[in-house]
Design an enzyme around this catalytic site. Sequence first.
Site, PDB file in Angstrom:
ATOM      1  N   LYS A   1      96.508  22.474  29.114  1.00 56.49           N
ATOM      2  CA  LYS A   1      95.089  22.172  29.090  1.00 56.49           C
ATOM      3  C   LYS A   1      94.304  23.196  29.898  1.00 56.49           C
ATOM      4  O   LYS A   1      93.111  23.406  29.674  1.00 56.49           O
ATOM      5  CB  LYS A   1      94.847  20.780  29.713  1.00 56.49           C
ATOM      6  CG  LYS A   1      95.472  19.666  28.949  1.00 56.49           C
ATOM      7  CD  LYS A   1      95.263  18.322  29.704  1.00 56.49           C
ATOM      8  CE  LYS A   1      96.013  17.214  29.013  1.00 56.49           C
ATOM      9  NZ  LYS A   1      96.010  15.988  29.825  1.00 56.49           N
ATOM     10  N   GLY A   2      94.978  23.810  30.876  1.00 57.56           N
ATOM     11  CA  GLY A   2      94.290  24.635  31.870  1.00 57.56           C
ATOM     12  C   GLY A   2      93.400  25.739  31.334  1.00 57.56           C
ATOM     13  O   GLY A   2      92.405  26.091  31.944  1.00 57.56           O
TER      14      GLY A   2
ATOM     15  N   ARG B   1      89.970  19.699  37.406  1.00 58.73           N
ATOM     16  CA  ARG B   1      89.748  20.758  36.409  1.00 58.73           C
ATOM     17  C   ARG B   1      88.265  21.063  36.250  1.00 58.73           C
ATOM     18  O   ARG B   1      87.879  22.160  35.868  1.00 58.73           O
ATOM     19  CB  ARG B   1      90.284  20.323  35.034  1.00 58.73           C
ATOM     20  CG  ARG B   1      91.786  20.162  34.958  1.00 58.73           C
ATOM     21  CD  ARG B   1      92.193  20.002  33.507  1.00 58.73           C
ATOM     22  NE  ARG B   1      93.529  19.434  33.366  1.00 58.73           N
ATOM     23  CZ  ARG B   1      94.646  20.136  33.385  1.00 58.73           C
ATOM     24  NH1 ARG B   1      94.615  21.430  33.567  1.00 58.73           N
ATOM     25  NH2 ARG B   1      95.817  19.553  33.229  1.00 58.73           N
TER      26      ARG B   1
ATOM     27  N   ASP C   1     101.704  32.509  37.367  1.00 54.32           N
ATOM     28  CA  ASP C   1     102.317  32.264  38.666  1.00 54.32           C
ATOM     29  C   ASP C   1     103.696  32.927  38.649  1.00 54.32           C
ATOM     30  O   ASP C   1     103.798  34.132  38.834  1.00 54.32           O
ATOM     31  CB  ASP C   1     102.375  30.743  38.845  1.00 54.32           C
ATOM     32  CG  ASP C   1     102.785  30.299  40.226  1.00 54.32           C
ATOM     33  OD1 ASP C   1     102.252  30.825  41.202  1.00 54.32           O
ATOM     34  OD2 ASP C   1     103.638  29.393  40.334  1.00 54.32           O
TER      35      ASP C   1
ATOM     36  N   ASP D   1      94.386  22.248  37.512  1.00 52.61           N
ATOM     37  CA  ASP D   1      94.435  20.873  38.035  1.00 52.61           C
ATOM     38  C   ASP D   1      95.459  20.704  39.147  1.00 52.61           C
ATOM     39  O   ASP D   1      96.353  21.524  39.342  1.00 52.61           O
ATOM     40  CB  ASP D   1      94.814  19.910  36.911  1.00 52.61           C
ATOM     41  CG  ASP D   1      96.291  20.034  36.530  1.00 52.61           C
ATOM     42  OD1 ASP D   1      96.719  21.167  36.209  1.00 52.61           O
ATOM     43  OD2 ASP D   1      97.016  19.032  36.581  1.00 52.61           O
TER      44      ASP D   1
ATOM     45  N   LYS E   1      98.655  35.354  40.236  1.00 54.25           N
ATOM     46  CA  LYS E   1      99.291  35.303  41.553  1.00 54.25           C
ATOM     47  C   LYS E   1     100.537  36.174  41.503  1.00 54.25           C
ATOM     48  O   LYS E   1     101.663  35.674  41.435  1.00 54.25           O
ATOM     49  CB  LYS E   1      99.762  33.857  41.823  1.00 54.25           C
ATOM     50  CG  LYS E   1      98.812  32.963  42.540  1.00 54.25           C
ATOM     51  CD  LYS E   1      99.559  31.679  42.922  1.00 54.25           C
ATOM     52  CE  LYS E   1      98.647  30.503  42.964  1.00 54.25           C
ATOM     53  NZ  LYS E   1      99.373  29.225  43.137  1.00 54.25           N
TER      54      LYS E   1
ATOM     55  N   GLU F   1      95.474  32.252  29.119  1.00 56.55           N
ATOM     56  CA  GLU F   1      96.031  31.332  30.110  1.00 56.55           C
ATOM     57  C   GLU F   1      95.084  31.175  31.292  1.00 56.55           C
ATOM     58  O   GLU F   1      94.262  32.050  31.563  1.00 56.55           O
ATOM     59  CB  GLU F   1      97.351  31.910  30.637  1.00 56.55           C
ATOM     60  CG  GLU F   1      98.593  31.168  30.263  1.00 56.55           C
ATOM     61  CD  GLU F   1      98.783  29.805  30.907  1.00 56.55           C
ATOM     62  OE1 GLU F   1      97.800  29.094  31.199  1.00 56.55           O
ATOM     63  OE2 GLU F   1      99.949  29.430  31.097  1.00 56.55           O
ATOM     64  N   ASP F   2      95.225  30.087  32.006  1.00 57.48           N
ATOM     65  CA  ASP F   2      94.436  29.897  33.215  1.00 57.48           C
ATOM     66  C   ASP F   2      94.972  30.755  34.361  1.00 57.48           C
ATOM     67  O   ASP F   2      94.227  31.459  35.029  1.00 57.48           O
ATOM     68  CB  ASP F   2      94.387  28.410  33.620  1.00 57.48           C
ATOM     69  CG  ASP F   2      95.754  27.741  33.664  1.00 57.48           C
ATOM     70  OD1 ASP F   2      96.791  28.407  33.451  1.00 57.48           O
ATOM     71  OD2 ASP F   2      95.795  26.523  33.915  1.00 57.48           O
TER      72      ASP F   2
ATOM     73  N   PHE G   1      97.833  27.135  46.568  1.00 58.31           N
ATOM     74  CA  PHE G   1      97.625  26.272  45.408  1.00 58.31           C
ATOM     75  C   PHE G   1      96.128  26.089  45.186  1.00 58.31           C
ATOM     76  O   PHE G   1      95.394  25.711  46.082  1.00 58.31           O
ATOM     77  CB  PHE G   1      98.311  24.912  45.587  1.00 58.31           C
ATOM     78  CG  PHE G   1      98.386  24.170  44.289  1.00 58.31           C
ATOM     79  CD1 PHE G   1      99.382  24.479  43.361  1.00 58.31           C
ATOM     80  CD2 PHE G   1      97.435  23.220  43.954  1.00 58.31           C
ATOM     81  CE1 PHE G   1      99.423  23.834  42.131  1.00 58.31           C
ATOM     82  CE2 PHE G   1      97.475  22.570  42.726  1.00 58.31           C
ATOM     83  CZ  PHE G   1      98.470  22.885  41.810  1.00 58.31           C
TER      84      PHE G   1
HETATM   85  P1  IMP Z   1     104.243  29.871  35.699  1.00 55.49           P
HETATM   86  O1  IMP Z   1     105.210  29.575  34.589  1.00 55.49           O
HETATM   87  O2  IMP Z   1     104.882  29.669  37.031  1.00 55.49           O
HETATM   88  O3  IMP Z   1     103.585  31.217  35.587  1.00 55.49           O
HETATM   89  O4  IMP Z   1     103.182  28.719  35.612  1.00 55.49           O
HETATM   90  C1  IMP Z   1     101.878  28.923  35.338  1.00 55.49           C
HETATM   91  C2  IMP Z   1     101.219  27.590  35.161  1.00 55.49           C
HETATM   92  O5  IMP Z   1     101.466  26.726  36.279  1.00 55.49           O
HETATM   93  C3  IMP Z   1      99.712  27.789  35.133  1.00 55.49           C
HETATM   94  O6  IMP Z   1      99.264  27.963  33.813  1.00 55.49           O
HETATM   95  C4  IMP Z   1      99.199  26.532  35.773  1.00 55.49           C
HETATM   96  O7  IMP Z   1      99.015  25.542  34.792  1.00 55.49           O
HETATM   97  C5  IMP Z   1     100.303  26.105  36.713  1.00 55.49           C
HETATM   98  N1  IMP Z   1      99.984  26.563  38.075  1.00 55.49           N
HETATM   99  C6  IMP Z   1     100.611  27.518  38.783  1.00 55.49           C
HETATM  100  N2  IMP Z   1     100.020  27.696  39.990  1.00 55.49           N
HETATM  101  C7  IMP Z   1      98.986  26.825  40.023  1.00 55.49           C
HETATM  102  C8  IMP Z   1      97.961  26.537  41.010  1.00 55.49           C
HETATM  103  O8  IMP Z   1      97.854  27.132  42.089  1.00 55.49           O
HETATM  104  N3  IMP Z   1      97.087  25.557  40.668  1.00 55.49           N
HETATM  105  C9  IMP Z   1      97.135  24.880  39.496  1.00 55.49           C
HETATM  106  N4  IMP Z   1      98.059  25.130  38.544  1.00 55.49           N
HETATM  107  C10 IMP Z   1      98.974  26.089  38.819  1.00 55.49           C
HETATM  108 MG    MG Z   2      98.893  26.024  32.567  1.00 53.48          MG
END
Ligand code: IMP
Ligand code: MG
Length: 179
Positions: free
Chosen positions: A42-43, A164, A102, A158, A130, A98-99, A151
């Site tokens: 949803k992000g 959100r 990470d 969210d 990040k 993507e939002d 975070f």
């Molecule tokens: P990744 O697979 O670790 O890159 O995950 C990315 C997803 O994790 C993002 O699209 C977010 O939905 C969620 N996420 C990672 N860090 C944060 C944060 O600091 N706040 C909120 N959602 C996060």
């Molecule tokens: Mg996400």
Amino acid sequence: MLGDIEKILVDRRQIAEKVKELGKRISSDYKDKQLVIVGVLKGGFIFLADLMREITIPVDVDFISVSSYGSATESSGVVRIIKDLDVDITGKHVLIVEDLVDTGLTLKHLKELLSTRKPLSVKICTAFDKPSRRKIEIEIDYEGIVVPDEFIVGYGLDYAGKYRNLPDICTLKPSVIKG
Ligand code: IMP
Ligand code: MG
């Protein structure tokens, strides 16, 4: 909700500037190409809505919803499709929106999955990044704002389904984030 905020990390004005810049680049890079923008739910929905309005070429839009197994603040990298695309991306250029990136695991899986459907290209655009948290190498073609290893919530992001709708990127008070 506002009482849970520790600080504003990126304000709405900075976000709007970056979105404008990305929209301009995308419009020029995909000129005369068939582009499908894929929002990751949803992000990604708030960023996508803003970004689309800064894109000046015709685009098709669709959404995919994936869930990564893991806790509220850590992703495991194993993604499960909750809602698949309606549009056939074969022979088209795909831009995943993507939002936040990470660890990079979610996008790596998503990119691999969409690549099996024979699109002409699959690129990635993220509102926030990040890089210090990356577990695998992944190329971000359109990188938004780099954020520190904290975070964050707001602008689509969210914590346990909430926050959100905050227009700025904020950190939460430690008392709000449990476990
Ligand atoms: P990744 O697979 O670790 O890159 O995950 C990315 C997803 O994790 C993002 O699209 C977010 O939905 C969620 N996420 C990672 N860090 C944060 C944060 O600091 N706040 C909120 N959602 C996060
Ligand atoms: Mg996400």
